[in-house]
Design a protein around this motif. Sequence first.
Motif, PDB file in Angstrom:
ATOM      1  N   SER A  62       0.896  -1.181   0.049  1.00 48.23           N
ATOM      2  CA  SER A  62      -0.019  -0.154   0.030  1.00 48.23           C
ATOM      3  C   SER A  62       0.732   1.114  -0.003  1.00 48.23           C
ATOM      4  N   LEU A  63       1.860   1.276   0.740  1.00 44.80           N
ATOM      5  CA  LEU A  63       2.735   2.251   0.527  1.00 44.80           C
ATOM      6  C   LEU A  63       3.345   2.624  -0.529  1.00 44.80           C
ATOM      7  N   LYS A  64       3.789   1.345  -1.169  1.00 45.73           N
ATOM      8  CA  LYS A  64       4.439   1.758  -2.396  1.00 45.73           C
ATOM      9  C   LYS A  64       3.581   2.476  -3.619  1.00 45.73           C
ATOM     10  N   ALA A  65       2.327   2.001  -3.515  1.00 47.02           N
ATOM     11  CA  ALA A  65       1.217   2.372  -4.271  1.00 47.02           C
ATOM     12  C   ALA A  65       1.036   3.952  -4.105  1.00 47.02           C
ATOM     13  N   ARG A  66       1.155   4.367  -2.882  1.00 51.91           N
ATOM     14  CA  ARG A  66       0.657   5.660  -2.653  1.00 51.91           C
ATOM     15  C   ARG A  66       2.027   6.644  -2.783  1.00 51.91           C
ATOM     16  N   LYS A  67       2.954   5.939  -3.305  1.00 54.12           N
ATOM     17  CA  LYS A  67       4.109   6.848  -3.273  1.00 54.12           C
ATOM     18  C   LYS A  67       4.206   7.221  -5.138  1.00 54.12           C
ATOM     19  N   LEU A  68       3.234   6.652  -5.877  1.00 60.91           N
ATOM     20  CA  LEU A  68       3.244   6.752  -7.271  1.00 60.91           C
ATOM     21  C   LEU A  68       2.918   8.305  -7.829  1.00 60.91           C
ATOM     22  N   PRO A  69       3.676   8.763  -8.638  1.00 62.53           N
ATOM     23  CA  PRO A  69       3.471  10.215  -8.994  1.00 62.53           C
ATOM     24  C   PRO A  69       2.443  10.139 -10.520  1.00 62.53           C
ATOM     25  N   LEU A  70       1.024   9.632  -9.875  1.00 65.50           N
ATOM     26  CA  LEU A  70       0.026   9.419 -10.687  1.00 65.50           C
ATOM     27  C   LEU A  70      -0.240  10.846 -11.500  1.00 65.50           C
ATOM     28  N   GLY A  71      -0.092  11.910 -10.996  1.00 69.57           N
ATOM     29  CA  GLY A  71      -0.226  13.297 -11.819  1.00 69.57           C
ATOM     30  C   GLY A  71       0.568  13.249 -12.903  1.00 69.57           C
ATOM     31  N   GLN A  72       2.040  13.222 -12.481  1.00 70.11           N
ATOM     32  CA  GLN A  72       2.874  13.278 -13.766  1.00 70.11           C
ATOM     33  C   GLN A  72       2.762  12.269 -14.903  1.00 70.11           C
ATOM     34  N   TYR A  73       1.987  10.879 -14.443  1.00 71.93           N
ATOM     35  CA  TYR A  73       1.785   9.896 -15.516  1.00 71.93           C
ATOM     36  C   TYR A  73       0.536  10.602 -16.407  1.00 71.93           C
ATOM     37  N   LYS A  74      -0.331  10.993 -15.725  1.00 72.91           N
ATOM     38  CA  LYS A  74      -1.573  11.497 -16.406  1.00 72.91           C
ATOM     39  C   LYS A  74      -0.946  12.553 -17.325  1.00 72.91           C
ATOM     40  N   GLN A  75      -0.077  13.500 -17.005  1.00 74.70           N
ATOM     41  CA  GLN A  75       0.220  14.621 -17.726  1.00 74.70           C
ATOM     42  C   GLN A  75       0.936  14.025 -19.103  1.00 74.70           C
ATOM     43  N   THR A 150      -3.050   1.096 -18.670  1.00 77.21           N
ATOM     44  CA  THR A 150      -2.235   0.886 -17.800  1.00 77.21           C
ATOM     45  C   THR A 150      -2.495   1.900 -16.660  1.00 77.21           C
ATOM     46  N   LEU A 151      -2.753   3.197 -17.046  1.00 73.78           N
ATOM     47  CA  LEU A 151      -3.162   4.425 -16.328  1.00 73.78           C
ATOM     48  C   LEU A 151      -4.568   4.331 -15.778  1.00 73.78           C
ATOM     49  N   HIS A 152      -5.237   3.615 -16.541  1.00 72.69           N
ATOM     50  CA  HIS A 152      -6.796   3.565 -15.894  1.00 72.69           C
ATOM     51  C   HIS A 152      -6.605   2.484 -15.134  1.00 72.69           C
ATOM     52  N   PHE A 153      -5.869   1.421 -14.956  1.00 73.65           N
ATOM     53  CA  PHE A 153      -5.957   0.354 -14.170  1.00 73.65           C
ATOM     54  C   PHE A 153      -5.285   0.932 -12.814  1.00 73.65           C
ATOM     55  N   MET A 154      -4.136   1.663 -12.747  1.00 70.77           N
ATOM     56  CA  MET A 154      -3.505   2.143 -11.681  1.00 70.77           C
ATOM     57  C   MET A 154      -4.474   3.197 -10.860  1.00 70.77           C
ATOM     58  N   ASP A 155      -4.870   4.013 -11.793  1.00 65.94           N
ATOM     59  CA  ASP A 155      -6.020   5.023 -11.043  1.00 65.94           C
ATOM     60  C   ASP A 155      -7.172   4.436 -10.288  1.00 65.94           C
ATOM     61  N   ASN A 156      -7.642   3.346 -10.977  1.00 64.29           N
ATOM     62  CA  ASN A 156      -8.812   2.601 -10.226  1.00 64.29           C
ATOM     63  C   ASN A 156      -8.294   1.985  -9.008  1.00 64.29           C
ATOM     64  N   ALA A 157      -7.233   1.416  -9.035  1.00 60.03           N
ATOM     65  CA  ALA A 157      -6.604   0.565  -7.987  1.00 60.03           C
ATOM     66  C   ALA A 157      -6.550   1.618  -6.630  1.00 60.03           C
ATOM     67  N   LEU A 158      -5.808   2.825  -6.989  1.00 58.14           N
ATOM     68  CA  LEU A 158      -5.422   3.588  -5.980  1.00 58.14           C
ATOM     69  C   LEU A 158      -6.524   4.133  -5.459  1.00 58.14           C
ATOM     70  N   ASP A 177      10.333  -1.722  -5.051  1.00 57.18           N
ATOM     71  CA  ASP A 177      10.655  -1.021  -3.863  1.00 57.18           C
ATOM     72  C   ASP A 177      11.322  -0.071  -3.970  1.00 57.18           C
ATOM     73  N   ASN A 178      12.179   0.000  -5.246  1.00 56.43           N
ATOM     74  CA  ASN A 178      12.962   1.203  -5.491  1.00 56.43           C
ATOM     75  C   ASN A 178      12.349   2.084  -6.392  1.00 56.43           C
ATOM     76  N   GLN A 179      11.757   3.348  -5.843  1.00 59.79           N
ATOM     77  CA  GLN A 179      11.180   4.176  -6.758  1.00 59.79           C
ATOM     78  C   GLN A 179      11.746   4.625  -8.201  1.00 59.79           C
ATOM     79  N   GLN A 180      12.821   4.773  -8.048  1.00 63.19           N
ATOM     80  CA  GLN A 180      13.844   4.823  -9.227  1.00 63.19           C
ATOM     81  C   GLN A 180      13.223   4.062 -10.557  1.00 63.19           C
ATOM     82  N   PHE A 181      12.787   3.060 -10.322  1.00 60.16           N
ATOM     83  CA  PHE A 181      12.376   1.910 -11.281  1.00 60.16           C
ATOM     84  C   PHE A 181      10.661   1.908 -11.504  1.00 60.16           C
ATOM     85  N   ASN A 182       9.996   2.985 -10.951  1.00 61.62           N
ATOM     86  CA  ASN A 182       8.708   3.111 -11.068  1.00 61.62           C
ATOM     87  C   ASN A 182       8.309   4.243 -12.110  1.00 61.62           C
TER      88      ASN A 182
END
Length: 220
Positions: A62-75, A150-158, A177-182
Amino acid sequence: MSLLTSLIQASTRFQQAMDSRQAPAANPDGEKPAATKQPEAAGSPGDDRFTPSGQSELDPGSLKARKLPLGQYKQTVAQDLSFVRETLRHKLAEYNLHPATALSVGKGENGNAVVEGKLPEELRERIEMDLNNNRGFREAFSRLSVSEPTLHFMDNALKLNQAYGVNNSLLDSLLSDNQQFNGLQDVIHRYDSLKRNANSGQPDFGNSVQRYAFNLNTRA
C-alpha cells in the motif's frame, strides 16, 4: 431499670438503626450521589473514537502504491491523447464530415490503425490510409494503446485503496521497492508483459485484455 426506661432505650436503638439504613441514599447536602458511569467498550456503537485498523497504513504494498506520481503519469499520457484527438478532428474537417461524427480507431492484427464509424466506406478507407501514413499519429497511438489502459488500471486501484483500504496485489506486483524503477514506462512494460501472459495462468485482468480502441465523439 424500670419498664419505661427499657422501652425508651429500645425505641432509641430502633430509630438509630432506621437512620443508618437511610443514610447512603442521601449525602449531607441532601442530594443523591451521582451514579458512576461504566466505561464503554472500545469500538462500541457509542464510541465516536473508533477507527478501522491501521494495518493498511503499514502494508508495504500500500505504501509503494501511494508513492506513485500518478499526476505526472496523467500529464504524460494527456499529450498523446490530445494529439490523437486533434488529428482525428482535423481529418473530419478535411473530408467535410460533421464535427460530431463518431469514430473509433483500434489496432489491427498487423499493428495498423483500423477506423470504424458511421461514414461512407470510401471516406473511412481514405481516413484509415491517411492515419497509417502519418508517422506521428502511428507512434502516438501505439504509445497510447498501452499507456492509457495501464493508467486506467492504476488510477482505479489507488482510488479503491484510498476509499476502502482495498489492497490490489496485481498493482503491488507491478511496482518496485525502488521508486527509481517505477517510471511510467517501467510500469507500462510490466503491465503489458502480464497482459500478454494473461491467457497462461496469470492474474485475471478482466476487460483490460480487450483490444484497445480510441473513441472520438462516442463513449468507450
